[in-house]
Design a protein around this motif. Sequence first.
Motif, PDB file in Angstrom:
ATOM      1  N   GLY A 274       0.736  -1.246  -0.250  1.00 51.43           N
ATOM      2  CA  GLY A 274      -0.449   0.172  -0.334  1.00 51.43           C
ATOM      3  C   GLY A 274       0.881   1.327  -0.355  1.00 51.43           C
ATOM      4  O   GLY A 274       0.088   2.091  -0.350  1.00 51.43           O
ATOM      5  N   ASP A 275       2.110   1.229   0.133  1.00 52.90           N
ATOM      6  CA  ASP A 275       2.745   2.608   0.210  1.00 52.90           C
ATOM      7  C   ASP A 275       3.644   2.960  -1.233  1.00 52.90           C
ATOM      8  O   ASP A 275       5.153   3.082  -1.434  1.00 52.90           O
ATOM      9  CB  ASP A 275       3.835   1.835   1.226  1.00 52.90           C
ATOM     10  CG  ASP A 275       4.962   3.792   0.966  1.00 52.90           C
ATOM     11  OD1 ASP A 275       4.776   4.163   1.137  1.00 52.90           O
ATOM     12  OD2 ASP A 275       6.590   3.105   1.105  1.00 52.90           O
ATOM     13  N   TRP A 276       2.590   3.784  -2.331  1.00 50.43           N
ATOM     14  CA  TRP A 276       2.821   4.303  -2.890  1.00 50.43           C
ATOM     15  C   TRP A 276       3.133   5.578  -2.859  1.00 50.43           C
ATOM     16  O   TRP A 276       3.299   6.292  -3.843  1.00 50.43           O
ATOM     17  CB  TRP A 276       0.948   4.776  -4.069  1.00 50.43           C
ATOM     18  CG  TRP A 276       0.818   3.446  -4.430  1.00 50.43           C
ATOM     19  CD1 TRP A 276      -0.323   2.919  -3.910  1.00 50.43           C
ATOM     20  CD2 TRP A 276       1.467   2.515  -5.186  1.00 50.43           C
ATOM     21  NE1 TRP A 276      -0.318   1.601  -4.704  1.00 50.43           N
ATOM     22  CE2 TRP A 276       0.507   1.358  -5.649  1.00 50.43           C
ATOM     23  CE3 TRP A 276       2.676   2.281  -5.929  1.00 50.43           C
ATOM     24  CZ2 TRP A 276       0.894   0.266  -6.737  1.00 50.43           C
ATOM     25  CZ3 TRP A 276       3.460   1.234  -6.999  1.00 50.43           C
ATOM     26  CH2 TRP A 276       2.097   0.190  -7.366  1.00 50.43           C
ATOM     27  N   GLU A 277       2.740   6.384  -1.292  1.00 45.92           N
ATOM     28  CA  GLU A 277       3.658   7.261  -1.235  1.00 45.92           C
ATOM     29  C   GLU A 277       4.673   7.437  -1.581  1.00 45.92           C
ATOM     30  O   GLU A 277       5.773   8.639  -1.937  1.00 45.92           O
ATOM     31  CB  GLU A 277       3.457   8.153   0.398  1.00 45.92           C
ATOM     32  CG  GLU A 277       3.757   9.181   0.457  1.00 45.92           C
ATOM     33  CD  GLU A 277       3.436   9.805   1.927  1.00 45.92           C
ATOM     34  OE1 GLU A 277       3.578  10.690   1.521  1.00 45.92           O
ATOM     35  OE2 GLU A 277       2.120   8.916   2.105  1.00 45.92           O
ATOM     36  N   THR A 278       5.905   6.439  -0.548  1.00 41.98           N
ATOM     37  CA  THR A 278       7.778   6.669  -1.003  1.00 41.98           C
ATOM     38  C   THR A 278       7.724   6.237  -2.443  1.00 41.98           C
ATOM     39  O   THR A 278       8.854   6.981  -2.744  1.00 41.98           O
ATOM     40  CB  THR A 278       8.230   5.674   0.210  1.00 41.98           C
ATOM     41  OG1 THR A 278       7.333   5.466   1.558  1.00 41.98           O
ATOM     42  CG2 THR A 278       9.497   4.968   0.141  1.00 41.98           C
ATOM     43  N   VAL A 279       6.717   5.737  -3.024  1.00 40.93           N
ATOM     44  CA  VAL A 279       7.483   5.025  -4.781  1.00 40.93           C
ATOM     45  C   VAL A 279       7.098   6.174  -5.050  1.00 40.93           C
ATOM     46  O   VAL A 279       8.465   6.636  -6.011  1.00 40.93           O
ATOM     47  CB  VAL A 279       6.552   4.044  -5.158  1.00 40.93           C
ATOM     48  CG1 VAL A 279       6.444   3.785  -6.798  1.00 40.93           C
ATOM     49  CG2 VAL A 279       6.826   2.752  -4.463  1.00 40.93           C
ATOM     50  N   VAL A 280       6.316   7.235  -5.374  1.00 41.15           N
ATOM     51  CA  VAL A 280       6.102   8.657  -5.244  1.00 41.15           C
ATOM     52  C   VAL A 280       7.079   9.386  -5.546  1.00 41.15           C
ATOM     53  O   VAL A 280       7.640  10.730  -6.222  1.00 41.15           O
ATOM     54  CB  VAL A 280       4.678   9.109  -6.094  1.00 41.15           C
ATOM     55  CG1 VAL A 280       5.269  10.114  -6.527  1.00 41.15           C
ATOM     56  CG2 VAL A 280       4.221   8.544  -6.728  1.00 41.15           C
ATOM     57  N   ILE A 281       7.505   9.117  -3.596  1.00 40.68           N
ATOM     58  CA  ILE A 281       8.991  10.417  -3.767  1.00 40.68           C
ATOM     59  C   ILE A 281      10.221  10.021  -4.401  1.00 40.68           C
ATOM     60  O   ILE A 281      10.603  10.976  -4.607  1.00 40.68           O
ATOM     61  CB  ILE A 281       9.443  10.479  -2.471  1.00 40.68           C
ATOM     62  CG1 ILE A 281       7.813  10.709  -1.289  1.00 40.68           C
ATOM     63  CG2 ILE A 281      10.329  10.391  -1.853  1.00 40.68           C
ATOM     64  CD1 ILE A 281       7.972  10.681   0.083  1.00 40.68           C
ATOM     65  N   LYS A 282      10.250   9.206  -4.687  1.00 39.49           N
ATOM     66  CA  LYS A 282      11.621   8.382  -5.140  1.00 39.49           C
ATOM     67  C   LYS A 282      11.671   8.412  -6.778  1.00 39.49           C
ATOM     68  O   LYS A 282      12.704   9.056  -6.960  1.00 39.49           O
ATOM     69  CB  LYS A 282      11.664   6.486  -5.178  1.00 39.49           C
ATOM     70  CG  LYS A 282      12.840   6.330  -6.160  1.00 39.49           C
ATOM     71  CD  LYS A 282      12.993   4.915  -5.401  1.00 39.49           C
ATOM     72  CE  LYS A 282      14.669   4.539  -5.917  1.00 39.49           C
ATOM     73  NZ  LYS A 282      15.096   2.904  -5.919  1.00 39.49           N
TER      74      LYS A 282
END
Length: 294
Positions: A274-282
């Motif tokens: 569920g952690d798309w936020e970290t993916v988009v930050i990267k």
Amino acid sequence: QGWKEYEWRWKTDEFHRPSFPKPMWNGEPIHGKKLLIITEQGLGDTLQFARYIPLISRKGIKIIFKCPETLIAIFKNNEEISEIIPHNSSVPEFDYYCSLLSLPLIFNTTLSSIPQNIPYINATKKSIKYWHNKLSNNQNKMKIGIAWAGNPKHKMDKKRSIPLKTYYPLFDLKEVSFYSLQKGKGSEQIDDERKKMGLIDLTNVINDFSDPEGFIMNLDLVITVDTAVAHLAGALGRPVWVLIPYIPDWRWMLNREDSPWYPTMRLFRQSYRGDWETVVIKIRQELERLISSN
């Protein structure tokens, strides 16, 4: 070994092996014969494994390609295919048949022998020129196409598709023009407010699946979830970044940022479910690095 085990799919309720009163091809020499290749599963699967068509053509085999009607426009100009027909049409005379996703087994595919004849899908000059003119007013900015949703009927769609708003942290990059590549489900998320944020939507002039080819050829980068757009960009040999869920589809393997299937592809994986936020930050960080290097 994995390809051998993959044949067990035909024993499940989800898959139904096609049955014809002709022999199934297992790789034996059939020079001059007609081979019916039947696609299966999703559009992305067809795009990914169409790379085997040239290997078959080189054996002197005439190919009849049965695929979703949506993809007819992409393959109709492929000179290695003798005849192309949609799934819902009658089948012409042929000598042997096989399933498209059984070809990796037939060709004894290993990581080192994956066909790398990329691009193996090519946009027409007419389409490339059309989209070049369409995007000509943004020549001074990096042009990035984005897609955020796959086929909602896919059993893992909730794990791979994301809301458009997940991409919001990218939209204030002044050096970038973002274009929607989203057709069908998910496109309704583009409203006036989101357009004000800079997302350009030209999908109303995309009539079939061949139109995005010329579009993608005029983009500097494609950023997408795990859907057919990723495979199309990869097959065209264009730079593409793919958001991968924590539990990925088998083709993306584990613990790597690249893909042996597509040399121009980079994978951005969730570190937990569920952690798309970290993916988009990267992704944003990598975009900033890319912009500064240019």
